[in-house]
Design a protein around this motif. Structure first.
Motif, PDB file in Angstrom:
ATOM      1  N   GLU A  75       1.860  -3.379   9.374  1.00 42.50           N
ATOM      2  CA  GLU A  75       1.404  -2.434   8.528  1.00 42.50           C
ATOM      3  C   GLU A  75       2.635  -1.356   8.564  1.00 42.50           C
ATOM      4  OE1 GLU A  75      -2.518  -0.927   9.309  1.00 42.50           O
ATOM      5  OE2 GLU A  75      -3.207  -3.145   9.253  1.00 42.50           O
ATOM      6  N   GLU A  76       2.935  -1.006   9.522  1.00 44.29           N
ATOM      7  CA  GLU A  76       4.000   0.141   9.858  1.00 44.29           C
ATOM      8  C   GLU A  76       5.324  -0.415   8.973  1.00 44.29           C
ATOM      9  OE1 GLU A  76       3.980   3.678  10.468  1.00 44.29           O
ATOM     10  OE2 GLU A  76       2.606   2.369  11.128  1.00 44.29           O
ATOM     11  N   ILE A  77       5.737  -1.740   9.208  1.00 42.59           N
ATOM     12  CA  ILE A  77       6.847  -2.164   8.387  1.00 42.59           C
ATOM     13  C   ILE A  77       6.703  -2.069   6.969  1.00 42.59           C
ATOM     14  CG2 ILE A  77       8.313  -4.284   7.729  1.00 42.59           C
ATOM     15  CD1 ILE A  77       7.672  -5.158  10.791  1.00 42.59           C
ATOM     16  N   ALA A  78       5.342  -2.606   6.332  1.00 47.06           N
ATOM     17  CA  ALA A  78       5.012  -2.273   4.880  1.00 47.06           C
ATOM     18  C   ALA A  78       5.244  -0.757   4.551  1.00 47.06           C
ATOM     19  CB  ALA A  78       3.694  -2.963   4.746  1.00 47.06           C
ATOM     20  N   LYS A  79       4.760  -0.091   5.608  1.00 47.44           N
ATOM     21  CA  LYS A  79       4.760   1.389   5.013  1.00 47.44           C
ATOM     22  C   LYS A  79       6.346   2.024   4.962  1.00 47.44           C
ATOM     23  CE  LYS A  79       0.944   3.259   7.548  1.00 47.44           C
ATOM     24  NZ  LYS A  79       0.455   3.914   8.502  1.00 47.44           N
ATOM     25  N   TYR A  80       7.106   1.479   5.806  1.00 45.05           N
ATOM     26  CA  TYR A  80       8.377   2.091   5.868  1.00 45.05           C
ATOM     27  C   TYR A  80       9.166   1.523   4.773  1.00 45.05           C
ATOM     28  CZ  TYR A  80      13.226   1.033   7.551  1.00 45.05           C
ATOM     29  OH  TYR A  80      14.591   0.989   7.601  1.00 45.05           O
ATOM     30  N   ILE A  81       8.935   0.046   4.454  1.00 46.12           N
ATOM     31  CA  ILE A  81       9.825  -0.313   3.169  1.00 46.12           C
ATOM     32  C   ILE A  81       9.269   0.274   2.007  1.00 46.12           C
ATOM     33  CG2 ILE A  81       9.954  -2.479   1.628  1.00 46.12           C
ATOM     34  CD1 ILE A  81      11.372  -3.169   4.271  1.00 46.12           C
ATOM     35  N   GLU A  82       7.800   0.470   1.833  1.00 42.77           N
ATOM     36  CA  GLU A  82       7.623   1.094   0.561  1.00 42.77           C
ATOM     37  C   GLU A  82       8.029   2.482   0.596  1.00 42.77           C
ATOM     38  OE1 GLU A  82       3.675   0.584  -0.760  1.00 42.77           O
ATOM     39  OE2 GLU A  82       4.740   1.759  -2.494  1.00 42.77           O
ATOM     40  N   ASN A  83       8.133   3.312   1.666  1.00 41.88           N
ATOM     41  CA  ASN A  83       8.603   4.779   1.758  1.00 41.88           C
ATOM     42  C   ASN A  83      10.092   4.676   1.423  1.00 41.88           C
ATOM     43  OD1 ASN A  83       6.413   5.903   2.118  1.00 41.88           O
ATOM     44  ND2 ASN A  83       6.726   6.148   4.541  1.00 41.88           N
ATOM     45  N   TYR A  84      10.824   3.862   2.026  1.00 38.29           N
ATOM     46  CA  TYR A  84      12.454   3.807   1.989  1.00 38.29           C
ATOM     47  C   TYR A  84      12.830   3.144   0.874  1.00 38.29           C
ATOM     48  CZ  TYR A  84      12.679   6.684   6.112  1.00 38.29           C
ATOM     49  OH  TYR A  84      12.504   7.766   7.157  1.00 38.29           O
ATOM     50  N   PHE A  85      12.323   1.917   0.444  1.00 37.10           N
ATOM     51  CA  PHE A  85      12.908   1.069  -0.530  1.00 37.10           C
ATOM     52  C   PHE A  85      11.818   0.873  -1.692  1.00 37.10           C
ATOM     53  CE2 PHE A  85      14.352  -1.658   3.503  1.00 37.10           C
ATOM     54  CZ  PHE A  85      15.490  -0.646   3.612  1.00 37.10           C
ATOM     55  N   CYS A  86      10.863   1.566  -1.759  1.00 38.55           N
ATOM     56  CA  CYS A  86       9.983   1.664  -2.919  1.00 38.55           C
ATOM     57  C   CYS A  86       9.434   0.196  -3.443  1.00 38.55           C
ATOM     58  CB  CYS A  86      10.798   2.270  -4.044  1.00 38.55           C
ATOM     59  SG  CYS A  86      11.130   4.073  -3.785  1.00 38.55           S
ATOM     60  N   VAL A  87       9.353  -0.446  -2.502  1.00 34.10           N
ATOM     61  CA  VAL A  87       8.859  -1.921  -2.670  1.00 34.10           C
ATOM     62  C   VAL A  87       7.491  -2.286  -1.683  1.00 34.10           C
ATOM     63  CG1 VAL A  87       9.366  -4.329  -3.028  1.00 34.10           C
ATOM     64  CG2 VAL A  87      11.303  -2.752  -2.707  1.00 34.10           C
ATOM     65  N   SER A  88       6.560  -2.753  -2.251  1.00 31.41           N
ATOM     66  CA  SER A  88       5.354  -2.852  -1.585  1.00 31.41           C
ATOM     67  C   SER A  88       5.290  -4.424  -1.126  1.00 31.41           C
ATOM     68  CB  SER A  88       4.109  -2.533  -2.439  1.00 31.41           C
ATOM     69  OG  SER A  88       4.181  -1.467  -3.165  1.00 31.41           O
ATOM     70  N   TYR A  89       4.744  -4.407   0.090  1.00 33.38           N
ATOM     71  CA  TYR A  89       4.389  -5.699   0.457  1.00 33.38           C
ATOM     72  C   TYR A  89       3.214  -5.806   1.178  1.00 33.38           C
ATOM     73  CZ  TYR A  89       9.277  -7.379  -0.245  1.00 33.38           C
ATOM     74  OH  TYR A  89      10.444  -7.623  -0.891  1.00 33.38           O
ATOM     75  N   GLN A  90       2.256  -7.062   1.086  1.00 32.49           N
ATOM     76  CA  GLN A  90       1.240  -7.218   1.729  1.00 32.49           C
ATOM     77  C   GLN A  90       1.461  -7.676   3.352  1.00 32.49           C
ATOM     78  OE1 GLN A  90      -1.654  -6.325   0.727  1.00 32.49           O
ATOM     79  NE2 GLN A  90      -0.876  -5.929  -1.373  1.00 32.49           N
ATOM     80  N   PRO A  91       0.931  -6.659   4.189  1.00 33.58           N
ATOM     81  CA  PRO A  91       1.239  -6.795   5.756  1.00 33.58           C
ATOM     82  C   PRO A  91       0.788  -8.400   6.040  1.00 33.58           C
ATOM     83  CG  PRO A  91       0.227  -4.594   5.311  1.00 33.58           C
ATOM     84  CD  PRO A  91       0.401  -5.389   3.987  1.00 33.58           C
ATOM     85  N   GLU A  92      -0.390  -8.780   5.615  1.00 36.33           N
ATOM     86  CA  GLU A  92      -1.149  -9.988   5.850  1.00 36.33           C
ATOM     87  C   GLU A  92      -0.392 -11.175   5.753  1.00 36.33           C
ATOM     88  OE1 GLU A  92      -2.912  -8.117   3.428  1.00 36.33           O
ATOM     89  OE2 GLU A  92      -3.179  -6.496   5.086  1.00 36.33           O
ATOM     90  N   SER A  93       0.394 -11.130   4.295  1.00 35.52           N
ATOM     91  CA  SER A  93       0.747 -12.532   4.015  1.00 35.52           C
ATOM     92  C   SER A  93       2.170 -12.412   3.502  1.00 35.52           C
ATOM     93  CB  SER A  93      -0.265 -12.793   2.665  1.00 35.52           C
ATOM     94  OG  SER A  93      -0.389 -11.700   1.831  1.00 35.52           O
ATOM     95  N   GLU A  94       2.778 -11.226   3.474  1.00 36.88           N
ATOM     96  CA  GLU A  94       4.214 -11.161   3.001  1.00 36.88           C
ATOM     97  C   GLU A  94       5.045 -10.664   3.736  1.00 36.88           C
ATOM     98  OE1 GLU A  94       3.605 -10.808  -1.680  1.00 36.88           O
ATOM     99  OE2 GLU A  94       3.431  -8.617  -0.623  1.00 36.88           O
ATOM    100  N   ILE A  95       4.951 -10.525   5.466  1.00 39.68           N
ATOM    101  CA  ILE A  95       5.750  -9.926   6.308  1.00 39.68           C
ATOM    102  C   ILE A  95       5.634 -10.975   7.470  1.00 39.68           C
ATOM    103  CG2 ILE A  95       6.356  -7.977   7.935  1.00 39.68           C
ATOM    104  CD1 ILE A  95       5.092  -6.383   5.903  1.00 39.68           C
TER     105      ILE A  95
END
Ligand SMILES: Cc1ncc(COP(=O)(O)O)c(C=O)c1O
Length: 388
Positions: A75-95
């Motif tokens: 979840e934290e990786i997803a937030k980080y990527i969203e904040n810094y790179f402006c891309v959304s990933y689903q923590p359950e199925s895409e990381i």
């Protein structure tokens, strides 16, 4: 009894050992050596990150985590990527949390390649790319970049290397060993090649936080690229966590699903205490990253200036912590230069050809070492060049 045949698979027998390791072995037993050879931060992992690992042990978190990694970390990786790179990933199925970016690259290649599929590998590059393609049953197709173009690949160069077997392009920007970074414009051109030819981009973004002049853009953030990008990153470089062996990979669900099967059977999950440490690093470590970046920037400016002043032409690297000066003016090959510099002045640099044939004529000097060591290394290197 002597064995008549080697038990090793042919493709392993013919694999060359890393050119970096080979060179480091030469320093064994030497004293007073200054190393500009290492590709890892001289900083120790920030204290609160280390403390989080200790606390996780005290709390008894010593079992496996979910295969894909702690849900809270994803979840934290997803937030980080969203904040810094402006891309959304689903923590359950895409990381997936991996054992370093290294494992992420390995399982990505194994997940996408059928035997004989080709991957464009842009050299000079990190030593593992071409061997990992081979180990995954693929064929690395080398695309050389050159100094005139600051080691940035062009759409034309990629176009010339394409065949109907091409499956993916591996990109590392900022790059190891050259420090070069593609501008957004240049990335768009590479992305267009991927889109026009229905290719994946395997984007190694491990140095994304170590960028000194320009804003960073992720390949996954470019128009229509999320679906064809495998974004690899990790904690080794920006949070000074090389020894923790922790990285991550983000990609569309189908690809992550394939990668997870390999990760599951080969690795099970990344080390639990390292995952707790990384979780803390993502939550609170940005100020440490900022400080380290500031320090690298100063060192970069110093080393680039010093190398140019001693007559070794060196472009200004936009990111990572490497310089890649040209040593052709000395008349030595990169191996001769590195060997003689070590023997006479006890300074370690890595011959450029360790990063592919196109690296000949260059050496890699890392500036992930203290300013005092860097200054002494530059004094010794200048004396070496002057005395040639
Ligand atoms: C470009 C690049 N990718 C990946 C890695 C490996 O990183 P990790 O320690 O996360 O496996 C390195 C390490 O030097 C690197 O330079």
């Amino acid at each position: 009894m002597e064995l008549k045949t080697s038990y090793l698979a042919k493709h392993v027998r013919t694999l060359q050992p890393s050119g970096i390791r080979k060179f480091f072995d030469a320093t064994a037993g030497m004293t007073g050596v200054i190393s500009l050879g290492v590709g890892e931060p001289d900083f120790v992992t920030p204290w609160n990150v280390r403390e989080a690992a200790i606390v996780s042990l005290e709390d008894g978190y010593t079992s496996y985590t979910a295969n894909a990694g702690l849900p809270a970390l994803r979840e934290e990786i997803a937030k980080y990527i969203e904040n810094y790179f402006c891309v959304s990933y689903q923590p359950e199925s895409e990381i997936i949390v991996t054992v370093g970016a290294s494992e992420a690259i390995d399982i990505a290649l194994r997940a996408i390649l059928d035997p004989g599929d080709e991957v464009l590998v842009i050299e000079p590059c990190f030593v593992s790319y071409a061997p990992l393609v081979t180990l995954a049953g693929g064929v690395p197709v080398i695309v050389q970049t050159n100094r005139e173009n600051n080691f940035k690949v062009t759409a034309e160069e990629l176009g010339e290397a394409l065949t109907e077997r091409t499956k993916a392009i591996m990109i590392c920007s900022p790059n190891n060993p050259t420090g070069s970074m593609l501008s957004k414009d240049e990335m768009e051109k590479v992305a267009a090649v991927a889109k026009d030819n229905d290719l994946l981009i395997l984007s190694d973004e491990i140095y994304a936080e170590l960028v000194y002049d320009e804003l960073y853009t992720s390949f996954a953030a470019l128009d229509d690229m999320r679906e064809r990008t495998i974004l690899v990153s990790g904690f080794s470089k920006d949070l000074a966590m090389t020894g923790w062996r922790l990285g991550f990979v983000c990609a569309p669900e189908e690809i992550i699903g394939g990668m997870l099967k390999i990760h599951q059977y080969a690795i099970m999950c990344a080390a639990t205490m390292a995952q707790y440490a990384a979780l803390e690093g993502l939550k609170t470590g940005r100020k440490d990253v900022k400080e380290m970046r500031k320090s690298y920037r100063q060192r970069r400016n110093f080393i680039v200036q010093s190398l140019n002043d001693m007559g070794l032409a060196c472009h200004n690297p936009e990111g990572a912590f490497y310089t890649f000066p040209c040593i052709e003016s000395t008349g030595l090959s990169s191996e001769e230069f590195a060997t003689r510099l070590l023997q006479t002045e006890k300074v370690v640099v890595v011959p450029g050809n360790a990063f592919g044939a196109g690296g000949e004529g260059f050496v890699r000097c890392s500036y992930a070492t203290s300013m005092a060591q860097l200054q002494e290394a530059m004094t010794r290197m200048k004396r070496f060049v002057d005395n040639l």
